[in-house]
Design a protein around this motif. Structure first.
Motif, mmCIF file in Angstrom:
data_model
loop_
_atom_site.group_PDB
_atom_site.id
_atom_site.type_symbol
_atom_site.label_atom_id
_atom_site.label_comp_id
_atom_site.label_asym_id
_atom_site.label_seq_id
_atom_site.Cartn_x
_atom_site.Cartn_y
_atom_site.Cartn_z
ATOM 1 N N ASP A 145 0.845 -1.189 0.000
ATOM 2 C CA ASP A 145 0.000 0.000 0.000
ATOM 3 C C ASP A 145 0.884 1.243 0.000
ATOM 4 O O ASP A 145 2.102 1.157 0.135
ATOM 5 C CB ASP A 145 -0.898 -0.012 1.241
ATOM 6 C CG ASP A 145 -2.188 0.750 1.005
ATOM 7 O OD1 ASP A 145 -2.233 1.551 0.051
ATOM 8 O OD2 ASP A 145 -3.136 0.555 1.774
ATOM 9 N N ILE A 179 2.832 4.039 1.539
ATOM 10 C CA ILE A 179 3.381 4.123 2.897
ATOM 11 C C ILE A 179 3.075 5.462 3.554
ATOM 12 O O ILE A 179 3.142 5.580 4.782
ATOM 13 C CB ILE A 179 4.909 3.873 2.912
ATOM 14 C CG1 ILE A 179 5.659 4.980 2.150
ATOM 15 C CG2 ILE A 179 5.233 2.499 2.360
ATOM 16 C CD1 ILE A 179 7.172 4.883 2.277
ATOM 17 N N GLY A 237 -1.611 5.361 2.933
ATOM 18 C CA GLY A 237 -2.423 4.161 2.759
ATOM 19 C C GLY A 237 -2.987 3.577 4.038
ATOM 20 O O GLY A 237 -3.944 2.822 3.991
ATOM 21 N N LYS A 238 -2.412 3.889 5.174
ATOM 22 C CA LYS A 238 -2.911 3.349 6.447
ATOM 23 C C LYS A 238 -3.713 4.392 7.212
ATOM 24 O O LYS A 238 -3.811 4.351 8.434
ATOM 25 C CB LYS A 238 -1.742 2.851 7.299
ATOM 26 C CG LYS A 238 -0.930 1.735 6.653
ATOM 27 C CD LYS A 238 0.226 1.319 7.542
ATOM 28 C CE LYS A 238 1.014 0.182 6.903
ATOM 29 N NZ LYS A 238 1.705 0.601 5.671
ATOM 30 N N GLY A 239 -4.270 5.348 6.481
ATOM 31 C CA GLY A 239 -5.064 6.382 7.127
ATOM 32 C C GLY A 239 -4.223 7.500 7.722
ATOM 33 O O GLY A 239 -4.743 8.343 8.461
ATOM 34 N N PHE A 271 4.798 8.244 9.221
ATOM 35 C CA PHE A 271 4.696 7.105 8.312
ATOM 36 C C PHE A 271 5.816 6.080 8.524
ATOM 37 O O PHE A 271 5.696 4.932 8.098
ATOM 38 C CB PHE A 271 4.665 7.577 6.847
ATOM 39 C CG PHE A 271 5.985 8.100 6.321
ATOM 40 C CD1 PHE A 271 6.876 7.251 5.684
ATOM 41 C CD2 PHE A 271 6.326 9.429 6.462
ATOM 42 C CE1 PHE A 271 8.082 7.719 5.192
ATOM 43 C CE2 PHE A 271 7.526 9.909 5.984
ATOM 44 C CZ PHE A 271 8.416 9.050 5.342
ATOM 45 N N THR A 298 5.692 2.914 12.005
ATOM 46 C CA THR A 298 5.294 1.509 11.935
ATOM 47 C C THR A 298 6.295 0.761 11.068
ATOM 48 O O THR A 298 6.632 1.249 9.986
ATOM 49 C CB THR A 298 3.883 1.374 11.316
ATOM 50 O OG1 THR A 298 2.956 2.097 12.114
ATOM 51 C CG2 THR A 298 3.470 -0.084 11.231
ATOM 52 N N LEU A 322 8.182 -1.031 8.332
ATOM 53 C CA LEU A 322 7.904 -1.251 6.924
ATOM 54 C C LEU A 322 8.911 -2.255 6.382
ATOM 55 O O LEU A 322 10.018 -2.384 6.902
ATOM 56 C CB LEU A 322 8.022 0.060 6.136
ATOM 57 C CG LEU A 322 7.062 1.186 6.520
ATOM 58 C CD1 LEU A 322 7.496 2.492 5.878
ATOM 59 C CD2 LEU A 322 5.640 0.844 6.096
ATOM 60 N N GLU A 382 9.248 -1.968 0.575
ATOM 61 C CA GLU A 382 8.430 -0.749 0.603
ATOM 62 C C GLU A 382 9.309 0.500 0.663
ATOM 63 O O GLU A 382 9.054 1.490 -0.036
ATOM 64 C CB GLU A 382 7.482 -0.781 1.808
ATOM 65 C CG GLU A 382 6.360 -1.796 1.684
ATOM 66 C CD GLU A 382 5.550 -1.930 2.958
ATOM 67 O OE1 GLU A 382 4.310 -1.821 2.882
ATOM 68 O OE2 GLU A 382 6.150 -2.146 4.036
#
Length: 601
Positions: free
Chosen positions: A191, A193, A196-198, A291, A294, A296, A300
């Motif tokens: 997704d 980075i 994409g995770k909100g 971003f 978390t 990755l 990515e």
């Protein structure tokens, strides 16, 4: 590290370049033993500025001399009339401006900030540094000597700082750790980075759009591939005006990502694409971006964060020199990173457009010493690219926007063709693919009234923002051949006349006066400046009698100066009867009052 004191480093950036430069300067302050944050200007609590003793400001100029979004509140506060002239008497500062000399208001923001800080009682340690994107050395032509001079002046206050010794210190921004994993854990859909995770950036309002069309506008036998790409929102209407831009952050090609991991494999470096990366704060003044908070995968990071197509700056070679234990390669890196080695760096990197991956192949013994910590500082981040929106949002219920993109492919003395990162990534997108981006106010600001004549000059993909305006005025039924005058140029009428049917239809319906220059369709080359000269009488009347606006969009290399010369010599002097000095003065006054606006790249 003993620590001498605090140096504040603040940036105002439209495309993240100022942030990257501010972080480079911060590394130097840390290596010298100073502390202090590096922050966007609007993130810094400006009321505390009165207590600061030393600061460096890095700011870009956008639009028609406008400050970047993440500097607007900071600048608004500084402009308050009730601020005493002694507000910042404790502050010793330096300002680095990032600009492009092809614009009339070159480094306008940096100059204004420098002046305003002095008005508030601050003392400049050094004159404002005016970096120019157009220079052969890029921003570094001014930045490197400016930084050296700034810290040299700082020794007046801190005589014991070891400037020379600091060059041998490696200062990572964050603590970076690899987490080994099972190969199967990394095989998942990647997704975005950034969003994409909100996740959300305070200065960016991300839009998830879908590719509806990706059409080549040039003939298949033409040397250049130009794309008209339609992006569609499936959620809500888009809000933009003619002249606005769409920012998009591209991804590296799979070929380049594979090449990077092949380097690791060749040198037996234990960095696999499915390993995860843990990024943690190791300096209180350098927080980890949301971003990256978390873990990755390295794939990515390699695809979306590191710019694998970038050509290495001299700073990159200084980092390679620190890790190399091969004398020949280390000495070469030291040479390429030195002021005396700038010409060699130009010939090796900049002129042939040699990428960072190609450099790692060339310096293969040094590459064996790569670690994840070094890689995170070695690679610059992928910057967003800005494209003028080439459509109006008054069609298809305002859910679409068009981009007119020239796919960059050319050859240097290197065997492999040079490929533009973003344009080739956009070319690869298929209908149905989804991409994040965001709409921003553009450089060109068109008058609201529908009567004022517009002289539009947009050769090649410079047509994009002008097409947006034309479409909107046609939709509003206010476009006529008297108020819309478009000068378009390309090589061949039948090969690279973008949006030809649409423009010729507007002309047929008397909604547009169209002046086309096809440079290769005849023996003598004809460019837009020649069409300006041919229609000088019409243009003089439009400008002087009807107060027309001039909008110029396109490549920054030679075209803008040639167009300016045509207005001065052929319109203002030959037709208007002005002297050359007065003609130049008239053109300058038009630019000063925004009746002539330029957007170039």
């Amino acid at each position: 590290m003993s620590g001498f004191g605090r140096i504040l480093v603040l940036y105002g950036s439209q495309t993240f370049t100022a942030q990257e430069i501010a972080e480079r300067i911060w590394r130097t302050t840390k290596a010298l033993g100073f502390r202090g944050p590096v922050q966007a200007m609007d993130d810094y609590p400006i009321s505390k500025l009165i207590h600061e003793e030393f600061a460096i400001f890095v700011c870009a100029t956008t639009g028609q001399g406008d400050e970047p979004d993440n500097m607007k509140n900071f600048w608004k506060f500084l402009l308050r009339k009730n601020l005493p002239a002694t507000s910042l008497v404790k502050l010793k500062f330096g300002v680095v401006g990032l600009g492009d000399s092809s614009y009339s208001k070159f480094n306008f923001v940096g100059k204004r900030l420098h002046k305003r800080l002095m008005q508030l009682g601050a003392t400049p340690l050094i004159d404002v540094g005016l970096c120019d994107y157009q220079h052969d050395l890029g921003h570094d032509a001014v930045l490197i000597p400016w930084t050296k001079d700034y810290f040299s002046k700082l020794t007046l206050y801190y005589p014991d700082i070891g400037i020379e010794n600091s060059k041998n210190k490696f200062i990572p921004r964050w603590k970076v750790t690899l987490i080994t994993a099972n190969p199967m854990e990394g095989n998942r859909l990647i997704d975005d980075i950034y969003f994409g995770k909100g996740l959300h950036d305070g200065f960016v309002d991300p839009l998830l759009l879908q590719v509806e069309k990706n059409v080549r506008t040039t003939s298949e036998d033409h040397f250049q591939d130009v794309r008209l790409i339609t992006l569609k929102s499936n959620v809500s209407p888009l809000h933009y005006k003619p002249g606005d831009v769409y920012n998009i952050r591209p991804r590296n090609s799979q070929e380049d990502v594979n090449d990077l991991f092949s380097i690791f494999e060749e040198h037996h470096i234990d960095i696999k694409p499915y390993y995860r990366l843990l990024v943690e704060q190791c300096h209180e003044d350098m927080p980890v971006p949301q971003f990256l908070s978390t873990p990755l995968t390295l794939h990515e990071i390699a695809e979306q964060y590191w710019d694998l197509k970038a050509y290495p700056t001299q700073y990159v070679f200084s980092l390679l020199a620190l890790i190399s234990d091969d004398k020949l390669e280390r000495d070469k890196c030291i040479e390429l990173s030195s002021p005396e080695g700038q010409e060699d760096w130009l010939n090796y990197c900049r002129r042939p457009r040699r990428t960072i991956l190609e450099v790692l192949h060339d310096f293969h013994k040094t590459a064996t010493k790569l670690t994840i910590e070094v890689l995170f500082e070695l690679f610059s981040s992928i910057k967003p690219r800005s494209f003028s929106i080439a459509s109006t949002n008054s069609v298809q219920q305002g859910r679409c926007l068009d981009l007119l993109v020239a796919v960059v492919k050319y050859y240097s003395k290197l065997k492999k063709p040079r490929l533009g990162l973003c344009s080739n990534w956009l070319k690869s997108l298929q209908p149905g693919d989804r991409v994040y981006g965001w709409i921003k106010k553009g450089t060109l600001v068109f008058p609201e009234d529908s009567v004022t004549p517009h002289i539009l000059i947009g050769p090649g993909t410079g047509l994009a923002p002008l097409r947006s305006l034309l479409q909107e005025r046609v939709q509003q039924n206010t476009a006529t051949k008297h108020n819309m005058h478009l000068f378009f140029g390309c090589r061949y009428r039948n090969k690279d006349f973008h949006c030809r049917e649409e423009l010729e239809e507007y002309e047929k319906e008397e909604k547009l006066s169209l002046y086309c220059a096809f440079s290769r369709d005849q023996e003598n080359k004809v460019y837009v400046q020649h069409k300006i000269a041919e229609n000088a009488s019409t243009l003089w009347h439009l400008i002087v009698t009807e107060n027309a606006y001039i909008f110029l969009s396109g490549n920054a290399k030679n075209m803008p100066d040639n167009v300016r010369d045509a207005f001065v010599e052929d319109v203002f002097c030959k037709i208007g009867g002005l002297s050359k000095i007065d003609g130049k003065s008239m053109l300058q006054s038009l630019e000063n009052c925004n009746r002539m606006q330029v957007e170039t790249w």
